[in-house]
Write an enzyme that holds these catalytic residues in place. Sequence first.
Site, PDB file in Angstrom:
ATOM      1  N   LEU A  13     112.601  57.474  66.655  1.00  0.00           N
ATOM      2  CA  LEU A  13     111.338  58.037  65.533  1.00  0.00           C
ATOM      3  C   LEU A  13     111.220  56.583  64.145  1.00  0.00           C
ATOM      4  CD1 LEU A  13     111.349  61.792  65.468  1.00  0.00           C
ATOM      5  CD2 LEU A  13     110.100  59.958  65.999  1.00  0.00           C
ATOM      6  N   ALA A  14     111.966  55.532  64.504  1.00  0.00           N
ATOM      7  CA  ALA A  14     112.021  54.279  63.584  1.00  0.00           C
ATOM      8  C   ALA A  14     110.282  53.845  63.542  1.00  0.00           C
ATOM      9  CB  ALA A  14     112.181  53.643  64.294  1.00  0.00           C
ATOM     10  N   ASN A  36     115.073  62.236  67.919  1.00  0.00           N
ATOM     11  CA  ASN A  36     115.260  60.804  67.208  1.00  0.00           C
ATOM     12  C   ASN A  36     116.872  61.120  67.390  1.00  0.00           C
ATOM     13  OD1 ASN A  36     114.480  58.104  66.560  1.00  0.00           O
ATOM     14  ND2 ASN A  36     116.000  58.916  65.126  1.00  0.00           N
ATOM     15  N   SER A 132     100.673  46.779  71.060  1.00  0.00           N
ATOM     16  CA  SER A 132     101.381  46.096  70.053  1.00  0.00           C
ATOM     17  C   SER A 132     100.014  46.230  68.571  1.00  0.00           C
ATOM     18  CB  SER A 132     100.638  44.571  70.628  1.00  0.00           C
ATOM     19  OG  SER A 132     100.046  44.071  69.542  1.00  0.00           O
ATOM     20  N   GLY A 134     101.562  46.574  65.730  1.00  0.00           N
ATOM     21  CA  GLY A 134     102.819  46.790  64.446  1.00  0.00           C
ATOM     22  C   GLY A 134     102.909  47.956  64.014  1.00  0.00           C
ATOM     23  N   LYS A 186     102.081  42.654  77.872  1.00  0.00           N
ATOM     24  CA  LYS A 186     102.499  42.452  76.418  1.00  0.00           C
ATOM     25  C   LYS A 186     103.112  41.118  76.139  1.00  0.00           C
ATOM     26  CE  LYS A 186     103.374  43.851  72.353  1.00  0.00           C
ATOM     27  NZ  LYS A 186     104.638  44.101  72.199  1.00  0.00           N
ATOM     28  N   HIS A 189     101.008  38.411  75.611  1.00  0.00           N
ATOM     29  CA  HIS A 189     100.500  38.318  74.751  1.00  0.00           C
ATOM     30  C   HIS A 189     101.043  38.214  73.102  1.00  0.00           C
ATOM     31  CE1 HIS A 189     100.150  40.738  70.113  1.00  0.00           C
ATOM     32  NE2 HIS A 189      98.810  41.140  70.413  1.00  0.00           N
ATOM     33  N   ASN A 190     102.326  38.262  73.338  1.00  0.00           N
ATOM     34  CA  ASN A 190     103.260  37.823  72.173  1.00  0.00           C
ATOM     35  C   ASN A 190     104.207  36.617  72.636  1.00  0.00           C
ATOM     36  OD1 ASN A 190     103.357  40.900  71.948  1.00  0.00           O
ATOM     37  ND2 ASN A 190     105.367  40.342  71.452  1.00  0.00           N
ATOM     38  N   GLU A 193     100.520  34.633  70.793  1.00  0.00           N
ATOM     39  CA  GLU A 193     100.971  35.335  69.175  1.00  0.00           C
ATOM     40  C   GLU A 193     101.813  33.841  68.902  1.00  0.00           C
ATOM     41  OE1 GLU A 193     102.065  39.405  68.807  1.00  0.00           O
ATOM     42  OE2 GLU A 193     103.952  38.803  66.955  1.00  0.00           O
ATOM     43  N   TYR A 194     102.766  33.703  69.076  1.00  0.00           N
ATOM     44  CA  TYR A 194     103.421  32.670  68.780  1.00  0.00           C
ATOM     45  C   TYR A 194     102.491  31.862  68.082  1.00  0.00           C
ATOM     46  CZ  TYR A 194     108.256  34.693  69.344  1.00  0.00           C
ATOM     47  OH  TYR A 194     109.546  35.599  69.091  1.00  0.00           O
ATOM     48  N   ARG A 448     112.183   8.525  91.715  1.00  0.00           N
ATOM     49  CA  ARG A 448     113.263  10.114  93.241  1.00  0.00           C
ATOM     50  C   ARG A 448     113.283   9.604  94.126  1.00  0.00           C
ATOM     51  NH1 ARG A 448     109.899  14.312  94.209  1.00  0.00           N
ATOM     52  NH2 ARG A 448     111.973  15.476  93.708  1.00  0.00           N
TER      53      ARG A 448
HETATM   54  N1  LIG Z   1     108.093  46.523  64.641  1.00  0.00           N
HETATM   55  C1  LIG Z   1     107.514  46.497  65.346  1.00  0.00           C
HETATM   56  O1  LIG Z   1     106.033  45.930  64.677  1.00  0.00           O
HETATM   57  C2  LIG Z   1     106.895  46.911  67.297  1.00  0.00           C
HETATM   58  C3  LIG Z   1     108.226  46.823  67.779  1.00  0.00           C
HETATM   59  N2  LIG Z   1     107.940  47.365  69.539  1.00  0.00           N
HETATM   60  C4  LIG Z   1     108.506  47.705  70.147  1.00  0.00           C
HETATM   61  O2  LIG Z   1     108.919  49.121  69.456  1.00  0.00           O
HETATM   62  C5  LIG Z   1     109.827  49.623  69.468  1.00  0.00           C
HETATM   63  C6  LIG Z   1     110.694  50.346  68.737  1.00  0.00           C
HETATM   64  O3  LIG Z   1     110.522  49.570  67.730  1.00  0.00           O
HETATM   65  P1  LIG Z   1     110.656  50.036  65.880  1.00  0.00           P
HETATM   66  O4  LIG Z   1     110.045  51.741  65.937  1.00  0.00           O
HETATM   67  O5  LIG Z   1     110.951  48.625  65.637  1.00  0.00           O
HETATM   68  O6  LIG Z   1     112.459  50.537  66.266  1.00  0.00           O
HETATM   69  P2  LIG Z   1     113.631  49.145  66.700  1.00  0.00           P
HETATM   70  O7  LIG Z   1     113.469  48.415  67.804  1.00  0.00           O
HETATM   71  O8  LIG Z   1     114.112  49.119  65.471  1.00  0.00           O
HETATM   72  O9  LIG Z   1     114.461  50.583  67.139  1.00  0.00           O
HETATM   73  C7  LIG Z   1     115.665  51.504  66.309  1.00  0.00           C
HETATM   74  C8  LIG Z   1     115.271  53.153  67.226  1.00  0.00           C
HETATM   75  O10 LIG Z   1     115.932  52.890  68.652  1.00  0.00           O
HETATM   76  C9  LIG Z   1     116.691  54.413  68.331  1.00  0.00           C
HETATM   77  N3  LIG Z   1     117.608  54.233  69.348  1.00  0.00           N
HETATM   78  C10 LIG Z   1     118.547  52.784  69.210  1.00  0.00           C
HETATM   79  N4  LIG Z   1     119.573  53.020  70.426  1.00  0.00           N
HETATM   80  C11 LIG Z   1     119.580  54.646  70.632  1.00  0.00           C
HETATM   81  C12 LIG Z   1     119.782  54.977  71.428  1.00  0.00           C
HETATM   82  N5  LIG Z   1     120.982  54.618  72.414  1.00  0.00           N
HETATM   83  N6  LIG Z   1     119.529  55.888  72.078  1.00  0.00           N
HETATM   84  C13 LIG Z   1     118.661  56.954  71.464  1.00  0.00           C
HETATM   85  N7  LIG Z   1     117.877  55.776  70.220  1.00  0.00           N
HETATM   86  C14 LIG Z   1     117.887  54.523  70.047  1.00  0.00           C
HETATM   87  C15 LIG Z   1     117.142  54.458  67.023  1.00  0.00           C
HETATM   88  O11 LIG Z   1     117.726  55.979  66.675  1.00  0.00           O
HETATM   89  P3  LIG Z   1     118.627  56.322  65.266  1.00  0.00           P
HETATM   90  O12 LIG Z   1     117.894  55.961  64.345  1.00  0.00           O
HETATM   91  O13 LIG Z   1     119.103  56.954  65.673  1.00  0.00           O
HETATM   92  O14 LIG Z   1     119.388  54.658  65.249  1.00  0.00           O
HETATM   93  C16 LIG Z   1     115.362  54.672  66.226  1.00  0.00           C
HETATM   94  O15 LIG Z   1     114.918  55.584  66.573  1.00  0.00           O
HETATM   95  C17 LIG Z   1     110.793  48.510  69.652  1.00  0.00           C
HETATM   96  O16 LIG Z   1     110.720  48.749  71.319  1.00  0.00           O
HETATM   97  C18 LIG Z   1     110.329  47.496  69.554  1.00  0.00           C
HETATM   98  O17 LIG Z   1     110.880  46.115  70.838  1.00  0.00           O
HETATM   99  C19 LIG Z   1     107.067  47.037  69.687  1.00  0.00           C
HETATM  100  C20 LIG Z   1     105.843  46.756  68.797  1.00  0.00           C
HETATM  101  C21 LIG Z   1     105.322  46.321  67.472  1.00  0.00           C
HETATM  102  O1  LIG Z   2     105.904  43.122  69.934  1.00  0.00           O
HETATM  103  C1  LIG Z   2     104.905  42.941  68.515  1.00  0.00           C
HETATM  104  C2  LIG Z   2     104.135  43.051  68.157  1.00  0.00           C
HETATM  105  O2  LIG Z   2     102.660  42.725  69.650  1.00  0.00           O
HETATM  106  C3  LIG Z   2     106.014  42.341  67.518  1.00  0.00           C
HETATM  107  O3  LIG Z   2     105.464  42.050  66.157  1.00  0.00           O
HETATM  108  C4  LIG Z   2     106.701  40.985  67.856  1.00  0.00           C
HETATM  109  O4  LIG Z   2     108.030  41.448  68.415  1.00  0.00           O
HETATM  110  C5  LIG Z   2     107.287  39.943  66.320  1.00  0.00           C
HETATM  111  O5  LIG Z   2     108.289  39.632  67.417  1.00  0.00           O
HETATM  112  P1  LIG Z   2     109.339  38.355  66.381  1.00  0.00           P
HETATM  113  O6  LIG Z   2     110.243  39.361  65.524  1.00  0.00           O
HETATM  114  O7  LIG Z   2     109.394  37.776  67.676  1.00  0.00           O
HETATM  115  O8  LIG Z   2     108.419  37.673  65.825  1.00  0.00           O
END
Ligand SMILES: NC(=O)C1=CN([C@@H]2O[C@H](COP(=O)(O)OP(=O)(O)OC[C@H]3O[C@@H](n4cnc5c(N)ncnc54)[C@H](OP(=O)(O)O)[C@@H]3O)[C@@H](O)[C@H]2O)C=CC1
Ligand SMILES: O=C(CO)[C@H](O)[C@H](O)COP(=O)(O)O
Length: 481
Positions: A13-14, A36, A132, A134, A186, A189-190, A193-194, A448
């Site tokens: 639940l981040a 979480n 995707s 964010g 995906k 896609h990224n 995106e780059y 070559r």
């Molecule tokens: N942020 C973005 O814009 C995007 C992210 N993503 C992907 O979505 C996923 C989630 O991203 P985001 O919300 O940014 O969070 P993070 O990638 O920062 O991950 C944090 C979360 O992971 C949990 N976690 C880490 N290690 C463990 C473990 N060993 N066991 C259980 N829980 C664990 C944390 O729990 P705790 O709170 O206990 O530490 C927390 O809930 C990632 O895979 C990311 O790549 C995809 C698209 C966009």
């Molecule tokens: O997955 C995503 C969007 O679709 C993230 O925004 C992306 O991973 C960002 O990547 P980076 O931090 O490498 O710029």
Amino acid sequence: MTKQSANIGVIGLAVMGSNLARNLASREGNVVAVYNRSPERTRQLIAEHGSEGDFVPSETIEEFVASLQPPRTAIIMVQAGKGTDAVIDQLAGLFEPGDIIVDGGNADFHDTIRREKAISAKGLNFVGAGISGGEEGALNGPSIMPGGSAEAYKTLGPILASIAAVAEGEPCVTHVGTDGAGHFVKMIHNGIEYADMQLIAEAFDLLRTVGGHEPAQIAEVFQAWNTGDLESYLIEITAEVLKQVDADTGKPFVDVVLDQAGQKGTGVWTVQNALDLGVPVGGIAAAVFARSVSSHPEQRRAVQRTAAARPTPVSPGENFEDAVRAALYASKVVAYAQGFDAIIAAAKEYNWDIDKGAVAKIWRAGCIIRAQFLNRIVEAYERNPDLETLLEDEYFARAVADGVDAWRRIVSVAALSGVPVPGFSAALSYYDSLSVERLPAALIQGQRDFFGAHTYKRIDKDGVFHTMWGAGRNEVRQDGH
Ligand SMILES: NC(=O)C1=CN([C@@H]2O[C@H](COP(=O)(O)OP(=O)(O)OC[C@H]3O[C@@H](n4cnc5c(N)ncnc54)[C@H](OP(=O)(O)O)[C@@H]3O)[C@@H](O)[C@H]2O)C=CC1
Ligand SMILES: O=C(CO)[C@H](O)[C@H](O)COP(=O)(O)O
């Protein structure tokens, strides 16, 4: 605790997971189990947003599993890699045959293939789904790229469709293909995106350094471009970033940010996998390397101390903004063509039945590369699903041909002015490499053969040949004829 009351669960639940859970809870009929590892995040979600929908919070994973209706469906949104493996192992120990584990993180698709194999051997379903958009997309409607079995998609598809973005009346989700197909798409896609971001950054640099415009003026240029064929989320937010003024210094925000671009790895994966598949994705690679160059400050400083004097920017000439726009559009077409080439090659390699038009459709809204432009790709694959490259489609061929003179001019102006344009120039060289009749690769074959007897083919007769470079230089046939 409410027993087996939730039809869907979210673990992690981040930023992404909490917003996805809120999105699910906001849809009629959903009861969302949430968990979480650190219970504070679960408590915070319920304290701040518990009234938005029907949540079932749990502080242990056992409680979480017990709160799900069979067949249980849980979406994992935790850190990619070890964190994801840890949660999958926990769920796999508690779930029953027929239940569905969905990894919604940015997983490496090789991991997804491995996980799917291991999980399905236990009678459970495993779906790797790229998500995707964010945090805003997760909350209001992301673009979702699920892989896994068609069977699991029957249960999962309607739930994902209910929370996905909508483009022209269609939800931005499709069953991309089996096992790792969703995470592969995906990743591409990224990679795109780059490339999109790098090309926009190069356009900004040219408009500033050669065009002499200030960031706020360039923001207006981008806003105008956002009403034409470049219309896209990334162009739109670029204008917003360029308008921003730093509160501390009164300077443009873009001038106070350290010029070292970060990356979490999906762009690198795109290029690594394209190399493995033998697909030239030079435009995307240029964008990944550009971030890498920016993040080597010691090397940059060393060369700044020893480099020749910086050139004075040349005159921008007439219609400079239009020429930059044309170069940006043509380079963007190349990046998308390369991304789709990689998807086609991976589909062959991994036996995925990927509908390219359907992929373009689900990228039209919700995701970071969302744009009207994707409709042109949908149309191209409708005209001919077996295109060798998007560049041969009648629309894209004409669009690039119309802009190519401006594109060449912009790359020349950039070189003469000392403005780095790795994206524009890599894309133009790629286009020239494909469109020129004869390449200097013949000379490489000769080299070559000279140093390693690696042999060559001829243009005028069949067979494999070697020249006896050290002994008379006679040509001998090497294929037994
Ligand atoms: N942020 C973005 O814009 C995007 C992210 N993503 C992907 O979505 C996923 C989630 O991203 P985001 O919300 O940014 O969070 P993070 O990638 O920062 O991950 C944090 C979360 O992971 C949990 N976690 C880490 N290690 C463990 C473990 N060993 N066991 C259980 N829980 C664990 C944390 O729990 P705790 O709170 O206990 O530490 C927390 O809930 C990632 O895979 C990311 O790549 C995809 C698209 C966009
Ligand atoms: O997955 C995503 C969007 O679709 C993230 O925004 C992306 O991973 C960002 O990547 P980076 O931090 O490498 O710029």
